[in-house]
Design a protein around this motif. Structure first.
Motif, PDB file in Angstrom:
ATOM      1  N   CYS A 174       1.023  -1.211   0.133  1.00 33.88           N
ATOM      2  CA  CYS A 174       0.118   0.036   0.028  1.00 33.88           C
ATOM      3  C   CYS A 174       0.829   1.354  -0.076  1.00 33.88           C
ATOM      4  O   CYS A 174       0.534   2.071  -0.729  1.00 33.88           O
ATOM      5  N   LYS A 175       1.862   1.258   0.943  1.00 32.01           N
ATOM      6  CA  LYS A 175       2.944   2.061   0.763  1.00 32.01           C
ATOM      7  C   LYS A 175       3.481   2.566  -0.389  1.00 32.01           C
ATOM      8  O   LYS A 175       3.729   3.624  -1.028  1.00 32.01           O
ATOM      9  N   VAL A 176       3.951   1.535  -1.185  1.00 36.23           N
ATOM     10  CA  VAL A 176       4.447   1.624  -2.373  1.00 36.23           C
ATOM     11  C   VAL A 176       3.514   2.044  -3.562  1.00 36.23           C
ATOM     12  O   VAL A 176       4.029   3.039  -4.359  1.00 36.23           O
ATOM     13  N   TYR A 177       2.390   1.570  -3.432  1.00 37.02           N
ATOM     14  CA  TYR A 177       1.433   2.146  -4.322  1.00 37.02           C
ATOM     15  C   TYR A 177       1.203   3.681  -4.322  1.00 37.02           C
ATOM     16  O   TYR A 177       1.081   4.503  -5.209  1.00 37.02           O
ATOM     17  N   ALA A 178       0.906   4.154  -3.122  1.00 37.75           N
ATOM     18  CA  ALA A 178       0.887   5.528  -2.664  1.00 37.75           C
ATOM     19  C   ALA A 178       1.971   6.509  -2.912  1.00 37.75           C
ATOM     20  O   ALA A 178       2.041   7.292  -3.781  1.00 37.75           O
ATOM     21  N   ALA A 179       3.331   5.928  -2.890  1.00 40.41           N
ATOM     22  CA  ALA A 179       4.487   6.478  -3.105  1.00 40.41           C
ATOM     23  C   ALA A 179       4.893   6.482  -4.652  1.00 40.41           C
ATOM     24  O   ALA A 179       5.091   7.629  -5.301  1.00 40.41           O
ATOM     25  N   SER A 180       4.391   5.528  -5.377  1.00 39.88           N
ATOM     26  CA  SER A 180       4.619   5.656  -6.675  1.00 39.88           C
ATOM     27  C   SER A 180       3.936   6.600  -7.302  1.00 39.88           C
ATOM     28  O   SER A 180       4.366   7.005  -8.494  1.00 39.88           O
ATOM     29  N   ARG A 181       2.815   7.167  -6.929  1.00 35.37           N
ATOM     30  CA  ARG A 181       2.004   8.184  -7.663  1.00 35.37           C
ATOM     31  C   ARG A 181       2.796   9.447  -7.459  1.00 35.37           C
ATOM     32  O   ARG A 181       2.512  10.396  -8.281  1.00 35.37           O
ATOM     33  N   GLN A 182       3.788   9.706  -6.837  1.00 33.67           N
ATOM     34  CA  GLN A 182       4.677  10.838  -6.678  1.00 33.67           C
ATOM     35  C   GLN A 182       6.056  10.909  -7.529  1.00 33.67           C
ATOM     36  O   GLN A 182       6.686  11.642  -7.547  1.00 33.67           O
ATOM     37  N   LEU A 183       6.340   9.710  -8.242  1.00 34.98           N
ATOM     38  CA  LEU A 183       7.135   9.631  -9.148  1.00 34.98           C
ATOM     39  C   LEU A 183       7.096  10.614 -10.287  1.00 34.98           C
ATOM     40  O   LEU A 183       5.913  11.220 -10.797  1.00 34.98           O
ATOM     41  N   PRO A 184       8.356  11.274 -10.777  1.00 38.82           N
ATOM     42  CA  PRO A 184       8.129  12.145 -11.877  1.00 38.82           C
ATOM     43  C   PRO A 184       7.261  11.593 -13.203  1.00 38.82           C
ATOM     44  O   PRO A 184       7.090  10.154 -13.504  1.00 38.82           O
TER      45      PRO A 184
END
Length: 138
Positions: free
Chosen positions: A21-31
């Protein structure tokens, strides 16, 4: 310790779901230019970890469960590599903390694997130990 009824009772599965879940949320912030490549790889690897723990625990044998745990560990190594790259390129601010969580899930997976391997050896040793028959009293 409470009895394990399903994969949902395994701490390794619980922590792996939290990590995914953390990875899914964080990956939204990728360039933006990384969203279709790295984002999809991150999500696939992260989701694979708890999915393989769940699938393995539903299998009939300890050997099958172990095989799925090894696959989960492989996906975890893949995720760790991706986060190492992200950390070195400074693409996400919390990559270092996520690497620590990845290591924690790895320790849990290794402990679960070790437990299954050891208990399997113990059960095999008990099954192969000759029993001493006592003669009946005269």
């Amino acid at each position: 310790m409470d009895k394990i009824v399903s994969h949902k009772d395994l701490v390794a599965w619980q922590k792996a779901v939290t990590l995914a879940c953390k990875v899914y949320a964080a990956s939204r912030q990728l360039p933006r230019d990384e969203r279709f490549g790295l984002q999809s790889q991150l999500r696939r690897a992260a989701a694979s970890i708890p999915c393989n723990i769940a699938e393995g625990s539903a299998r009939r044998s300890r050997a099958e469960f172990l095989q799925f745990l090894y696959v989960a560990r492989g996906s975890l190594a893949e995720l760790e590599t991706q986060y190492t790259i992200i950390n070195r390129l400074a693409l996400l601010g919390d990559a270092g903390a996520t690497l620590e969580e990845i290591a924690h899930v790895g320790r849990l997976l290794n402990g679960l694997i070790r437990s299954l391997v050891t208990s399997g050896r113990t059960a095999h040793a008990r099954a192969c130990t000759p029993t001493v028959r006592r003669s009946a009293a005269p």
